[in-house]
Design an enzyme around this catalytic site. Sequence first.
Site, PDB file in Angstrom:
ATOM      1  N   GLU A 120      -4.118   9.672   1.403  1.00  0.00           N
ATOM      2  CA  GLU A 120      -4.626  10.798   2.203  1.00  0.00           C
ATOM      3  C   GLU A 120      -3.568  11.894   2.219  1.00  0.00           C
ATOM      4  O   GLU A 120      -2.374  11.596   2.360  1.00  0.00           O
ATOM      5  CB  GLU A 120      -4.903  10.296   3.641  1.00  0.00           C
ATOM      6  CG  GLU A 120      -5.476  11.356   4.555  1.00  0.00           C
ATOM      7  CD  GLU A 120      -5.902  10.803   5.924  1.00  0.00           C
ATOM      8  OE1 GLU A 120      -5.565   9.643   6.254  1.00  0.00           O
ATOM      9  OE2 GLU A 120      -6.584  11.548   6.660  1.00  0.00           O
ATOM     10  N   ASN A 157      -9.262  10.956   8.240  1.00  0.00           N
ATOM     11  CA  ASN A 157      -9.571  12.040   9.171  1.00  0.00           C
ATOM     12  C   ASN A 157      -9.532  13.392   8.468  1.00  0.00           C
ATOM     13  O   ASN A 157     -10.221  14.332   8.866  1.00  0.00           O
ATOM     14  CB  ASN A 157      -8.559  12.038  10.332  1.00  0.00           C
ATOM     15  CG  ASN A 157      -8.678  10.783  11.180  1.00  0.00           C
ATOM     16  OD1 ASN A 157      -9.696  10.096  11.149  1.00  0.00           O
ATOM     17  ND2 ASN A 157      -7.642  10.478  11.947  1.00  0.00           N
ATOM     18  N   ASN A 200     -16.137   9.820   6.834  1.00  0.00           N
ATOM     19  CA  ASN A 200     -15.186   8.836   7.380  1.00  0.00           C
ATOM     20  C   ASN A 200     -15.245   8.779   8.910  1.00  0.00           C
ATOM     21  O   ASN A 200     -15.238   9.832   9.562  1.00  0.00           O
ATOM     22  CB  ASN A 200     -13.771   9.274   6.944  1.00  0.00           C
ATOM     23  CG  ASN A 200     -12.660   8.473   7.587  1.00  0.00           C
ATOM     24  OD1 ASN A 200     -12.468   7.307   7.269  1.00  0.00           O
ATOM     25  ND2 ASN A 200     -11.924   9.102   8.493  1.00  0.00           N
ATOM     26  N   GLU A 201     -15.312   7.577   9.452  1.00  0.00           N
ATOM     27  CA  GLU A 201     -15.139   7.332  10.907  1.00  0.00           C
ATOM     28  C   GLU A 201     -15.825   8.371  11.781  1.00  0.00           C
ATOM     29  O   GLU A 201     -15.225   8.884  12.741  1.00  0.00           O
ATOM     30  CB  GLU A 201     -13.638   7.296  11.247  1.00  0.00           C
ATOM     31  CG  GLU A 201     -12.914   6.126  10.639  1.00  0.00           C
ATOM     32  CD  GLU A 201     -11.488   5.948  11.172  1.00  0.00           C
ATOM     33  OE1 GLU A 201     -11.006   6.797  11.936  1.00  0.00           O
ATOM     34  OE2 GLU A 201     -10.867   4.939  10.797  1.00  0.00           O
ATOM     35  N   TYR A 205      -6.912  -1.681  12.190  1.00  0.00           N
ATOM     36  CA  TYR A 205      -5.450  -1.680  12.237  1.00  0.00           C
ATOM     37  C   TYR A 205      -5.022  -2.628  13.357  1.00  0.00           C
ATOM     38  O   TYR A 205      -5.573  -2.570  14.450  1.00  0.00           O
ATOM     39  CB  TYR A 205      -4.913  -0.273  12.531  1.00  0.00           C
ATOM     40  CG  TYR A 205      -5.191   0.721  11.413  1.00  0.00           C
ATOM     41  CD1 TYR A 205      -4.339   0.829  10.325  1.00  0.00           C
ATOM     42  CD2 TYR A 205      -6.320   1.526  11.451  1.00  0.00           C
ATOM     43  CE1 TYR A 205      -4.589   1.722   9.293  1.00  0.00           C
ATOM     44  CE2 TYR A 205      -6.582   2.430  10.424  1.00  0.00           C
ATOM     45  CZ  TYR A 205      -5.717   2.530   9.349  1.00  0.00           C
ATOM     46  OH  TYR A 205      -5.970   3.415   8.330  1.00  0.00           O
ATOM     47  N   GLU A 208      -9.957   0.742   5.002  1.00  0.00           N
ATOM     48  CA  GLU A 208      -8.687   1.043   5.679  1.00  0.00           C
ATOM     49  C   GLU A 208      -8.316  -0.183   6.494  1.00  0.00           C
ATOM     50  O   GLU A 208      -9.052  -0.568   7.412  1.00  0.00           O
ATOM     51  CB  GLU A 208      -8.811   2.235   6.631  1.00  0.00           C
ATOM     52  CG  GLU A 208      -8.788   3.581   5.964  1.00  0.00           C
ATOM     53  CD  GLU A 208      -8.758   4.736   6.968  1.00  0.00           C
ATOM     54  OE1 GLU A 208      -8.042   4.629   7.988  1.00  0.00           O
ATOM     55  OE2 GLU A 208      -9.462   5.715   6.717  1.00  0.00           O
TER      56      GLU A 208
HETATM   57  O1  AHR Z   1      -4.954   6.209   8.042  1.00  0.00           O
HETATM   58  C1  AHR Z   1      -4.772   7.086   9.104  1.00  0.00           C
HETATM   59  C2  AHR Z   1      -6.094   7.421   9.777  1.00  0.00           C
HETATM   60  O2  AHR Z   1      -6.621   6.298  10.407  1.00  0.00           O
HETATM   61  C3  AHR Z   1      -7.191   7.855   8.853  1.00  0.00           C
HETATM   62  O3  AHR Z   1      -7.095   9.197   8.516  1.00  0.00           O
HETATM   63  C4  AHR Z   1      -8.415   7.589   9.668  1.00  0.00           C
HETATM   64  O4  AHR Z   1      -9.546   7.321   8.882  1.00  0.00           O
HETATM   65  C5  AHR Z   1      -8.020   6.417  10.541  1.00  0.00           C
HETATM   66  O5  AHR Z   1      -8.341   6.662  11.860  1.00  0.00           O
END
Ligand code: AHR
Length: 503
Positions: free
Chosen positions: A27, A72, A172-173, A244, A292
């Site tokens: 990114e 993001n 994305n998200e 995460y 991710e």
């Molecule tokens: O990887 C960092 C961010 O984490 C990414 O841009 C987003 O998709 C996620 O929230």
Amino acid sequence: MTTAKVVLDQDYKIAPVDPKVFGSFVEPLGRCIYSGLYEPGHPKSDKNGFRTDVLEYTKALNLSINRFPGGNYTSTYRWEDSVGCKENRPRRVEIAWQSIEPNQFGINEFADWSKLNGSDIMMTVNLATRGVLEAMDCVEYCNFEKGSYWSDLRIAHGYREPHHFKYWCLTNEIDGRWQIGQTTGSVYGRLARETSKAIKLIDLDIKTVLAGSSAPTQPTFPSFDYEALDEAYDHIDYLSVHQYLSNIKGNTLDYLAKPMVTNQFLEDTVAVIDTVKAKHRSTKKVNISFDEFNTWHTLGSIGRFDHRWETAAPLLEDTYTQLDAVVLGMMFLAILRHCDRVKIACVSELCNCISHIRTRTGGGVWVYPPYYTWLLFSKYARGTSLLPVVKESPKFDSENFTDVPYLDIAAIVEDEGGLNIFAANRSLEEKLPLEIQLRGFENLKVAEHIVLESKNATDTNTEENPNNVKPHSRGNADIQDGKLNAILPKLSWNVIRLQSQKA
Ligand code: AHR
């Protein structure tokens, strides 16, 4: 510690591991690209400005695919800013990461870099603040052969051959409240469906990835996923999920238990997908793109806005340790045990930002301990995944988890017949004896028992001391009468490679 006992049976096959699970994510965030992959003028950079010292580390990972550009970042992404003559590309205010985006490393640069790296690209289109037409333009620019406005522009930019990007993420998200363009599953699902239909009409080879909710902890999981799938099911191919794991509160036992949530998350996601499949009486199988995942300790920290309107600021630069190596390793094990449905997986991200590869601007490059779990996973997890039966494992309780097994395990049968066993010991203090009964495997011998361990959980590598934590091959695995015995050192990640006696 009592012995953990496992059965590995040749017949308990889950599925072949898709090569696309050996992926990553790039990114334009902080120093991931600028002064990470790309740093013109650096003594180790080539004529394109690609850092060859970083490439050595990324190439070794043998990545099949890299997701680009976000993230993001995608929510206000204007792809056409990033192509053509570099001098004419606009500098833009990039609001997701509060940076200035100079657009010096765009689609074509990433295609060139990926060729050198030996990996494919999974592109993302912006459906947060843009729509079907802009996505179509981008696909036409990247994949259409010639004779149309956008394809001829690509050719004029020096790229005669189409890039043939096959995998496309449909934004994305978009359920995240931090996302510009945040919306509901139904509204998004309709837009994603129409975009998917349109871009597949331009290029019949395209496979699309529907954005699921941004984390299992989101209040919108799994209803957002259900609603979006309900609108788009027969028109898309994968559902994107992200996770995460963090140790923000310093509760290390909880942190070590968290990969159990990854297992549950993948199972819940499959349940949602298959519920929609049943509702639609569909014959299509939608799979998971876990595009991710990683550990992340500065998650949610406001420090990420300390460098407003800079380019290549040190954002999200977590330092990773032996502890993180074991936790990331257990996320890999969850993927292997769910590889019948997880067909794409991308460690987030590739360089500097929440990454295991770290550079100094103008200086060197080094890797953190989790890089080695990733390297070993990519090297030895290619084949068919087996379902290990854990008959016994000593367990612990943490503040928020009960009955956490100290052992975590997965196994792969290689096409050539070798058996690779991946095992983690979650204990911070004690070694774990492991006994595996091998069924249906004849004449195997231990070729190597690789161990990633360190004295302290917080041990790591630095530019000055880059080899402080590295794997070694001094593990003691041994086979006697069809039983494998090994000692897994405290807080360790192990790869036990078995090969035929004849090999
Ligand atoms: O990887 C960092 C961010 O984490 C990414 O841009 C987003 O998709 C996620 O929230």
